[in-house]
Design an enzyme around this catalytic site. Structure first.
Site, PDB file in Angstrom:
ATOM      1  N   HIS A  72       0.502  -1.145   0.338  1.00 50.66           N
ATOM      2  CA  HIS A  72      -0.153   0.309  -0.061  1.00 50.66           C
ATOM      3  C   HIS A  72       0.853   1.362  -0.143  1.00 50.66           C
ATOM      4  CE1 HIS A  72      -3.696  -2.277   1.448  1.00 50.66           C
ATOM      5  NE2 HIS A  72      -3.154  -2.823   0.621  1.00 50.66           N
ATOM      6  N   TYR A 200      -9.399   5.029   7.648  1.00 57.44           N
ATOM      7  CA  TYR A 200      -9.529   5.248   8.789  1.00 57.44           C
ATOM      8  C   TYR A 200     -10.488   5.874   9.320  1.00 57.44           C
ATOM      9  CZ  TYR A 200      -4.897   2.550  10.524  1.00 57.44           C
ATOM     10  OH  TYR A 200      -4.090   1.795  10.884  1.00 57.44           O
TER      11      TYR A 200
HETATM   12  C1  PHB Z   1      -4.642  -5.509  10.550  1.00 61.38           C
HETATM   13  O1  PHB Z   1      -5.017  -4.827   9.357  1.00 61.38           O
HETATM   14  O2  PHB Z   1      -5.244  -5.842  10.980  1.00 61.38           O
HETATM   15  C2  PHB Z   1      -4.577  -3.580  10.798  1.00 61.38           C
HETATM   16  C3  PHB Z   1      -4.187  -2.460   9.835  1.00 61.38           C
HETATM   17  C4  PHB Z   1      -4.230  -1.644  10.894  1.00 61.38           C
HETATM   18  C5  PHB Z   1      -3.931  -0.855  12.054  1.00 61.38           C
HETATM   19  C6  PHB Z   1      -4.313  -1.814  12.743  1.00 61.38           C
HETATM   20  C7  PHB Z   1      -4.529  -3.872  12.765  1.00 61.38           C
HETATM   21  O3  PHB Z   1      -3.717   0.197  12.886  1.00 61.38           O
END
Ligand code: PHB
Ligand code: APR
Length: 392
Positions: A72, A200
């Site tokens: 990514h 997010y």
């Molecule tokens: C996950 O893919 O489990 C994951 C990704 C980013 C985060 C926390 C967990 O901040």
């Protein structure tokens, strides 16, 4: 039995350490209290910093990672119902990888066993002693037999609930911690992703994170009250909440599918200092916990043991003990920067007190700033992809 380094715990910290030591020609024995199947299937986080992924590749355990990882170049922050992208590659020339922690574990366990190196699973009654003496010991039972290993050094890589940290007299450790009034409810769903990169989300109903394991398998998280029981969250309630929190924006659609696994994980920030007692070094979750918002737990564990492996190699090659003596001080600098970042990402996106509108406005202003200012976006990017290693 006798070895140079006795390693307790076969998580990312213990297994990466054992692997790096092997490459340096240093003997180690790894002791794990769970079964191989258990540790290879335990669902944990799944994001690797570029530096963590590069290390696994450069040291010969990254073949499957290179094939299966999802690279990514950035992430999305969603607030006020709109998506904003932070372009890591444009800002800092690096990215991050999705590759589940249990896959990293499988690769490391396979490499160790194929090389015929010692790794004990299902070890019972694990205990350490003589930590201040010249020959610290690990005792455990394995297949009904009592075992004892005499070591030069012990690495306590046994996670937050392990026995290494509690074996240090309480008066010799300083504890720093912070609890959060919420937890994360995580699901694994047979559904494709809403976006090709992580989202997010800040919303009036609380935080949500959309991440993934494969193009067909989504990993989705919701902030929920700290003491909620998973029984209070039937599948339909989870989807309803995910839809509501992530709604908004042109063409937005959250794909849904059968939930194959779900669970609730409490969140905390925790550090012990120092990360050494006599001839035992602590690494990874045994010494520190971060809230998962910055995806740092596994990466920080790997960074700790890189420093430890290098210090041990210097000791065995040239008798230098200064790097070992400085281990705790060196790694704690990174630990605290990562604590700061994980705390900040959590504060930026989570709902603390729904009545406090000042905090909500401040969060929105900060999100607006982070996505609108190159300087602020750069700060997020350089922390998220992983700060450079500091070796001493
Ligand atoms: C996950 O893919 O489990 C994951 C990704 C980013 C985060 C926390 C967990 O901040
Ligand atoms: N004896 C032997 N092994 C033990 C003992 C014990 N008494 N107690 C715990 N263990 C094992 C656990 O079963 C686990 O396999 O130690 C290992 C610790 O691994 P992790 O908990 O994965 O910790 P660490 O290697 O530091 O990695 C940190 O893992 O927990 C996640 O989110 C966290 O991503 C972070 C990463």
């Amino acid at each position: 039995m006798r070895t140079q380094i006795g390693i307790i715990g076969a998580g990312p910290a213990g297994l990466v350490l054992a692997h790096l030591l092997h490459l340096e020609g240093i003997d180690a024995i790894v002791i794990e209290d769970k079964s191989r199947h258990y540790i290879e299937h335990r669902l944990r986080a799944g994001l690797l910093e570029q530096g963590s992924a590069d290390l696994l590749i450069e040291t010969g355990v990254g073949a499957r990672l290179q094939k299966e990882r999802m690279y990514h170049k950035g992430i999305y922050l969603k607030f006020n119902g709109r998506l904003h992208r932070i372009d890591f590659e444009a800002l800092v020339g690096q990215g991050v990888m999705i590759y589940a922690q249990q896959e990293v574990i499988k690769d490391l366990v396979a490499a160790r066993l194929e090389a015929g190196l010692p790794l004990y699973f299902e070890a019972g009654d694990v205990a350490v002693s003589d930590l201040k003496g010249a020959r610290p010991k690990i005792r455990f039972t394995h297949q009904g037999k009592k075992q004892e290993i005499e070591c030069d050094y012990i690495a306590g890589c046994d996670g937050f609930h392990g026995i290494c940290r509690p074996s240090i007299p309480a008066g010799d450790l300083q504890l720093f911690d912070r609890d959060y009034p919420f937890a994360w409810l995580g699901i694994l769903a047979e559904a494709p992703q809403a976006k090709e990169e992580l989202v997010y989300t800040h919303s009036e109903r609380g935080f949500a994170l959309l991440t993934m394991r494969t193009p067909e398998l989504s990993r989705l998280y919701l902030q929920c009250p700290r003491h909620d029981d998973i029984a209070a969250w039937p599948d339909e309630r989870i989807w309803e909440e995910l839809r509501a929190r992530t709604a908004g924006g042109e063409g937005w659609h959250l794909p849904e599918g059968p939930i194959v696994q779900k669970g609730i994980t409490p969140m905390r920030s925790f550090v012990v200092e120092p990360m050494q007692y006599g001839r035992m070094f602590l690494a990874g979750d045994s010494a520190h916990i971060v809230p998962p918002t910055g995806a740092k737990g596994m990466n920080l564990a790997i960074a700790d043991v890189r420093v430890l492996a290098r210090a041990l190699a210097a000791f065995y090659k040239s008798g230098r003990s200064d790097l070992l003596e400085n281990y705790s001080r060196t790694v704690l600098r990174r630990v605290w920067k990562v604590q700061r970042f994980s705390w900040w990402m959590t504060h930026l996106t989570h709902l603390y007190d729904s009545d406090n509108q000042f905090d909500r406005r401040r969060q929105l202003a900060e999100l607006d700033y982070v996505t609108g200012s190159r300087a602020a976006a750069l700060t997020l990017a350089e922390n998220y992809v992983g700060l450079p290693m500091e070796w001493e």
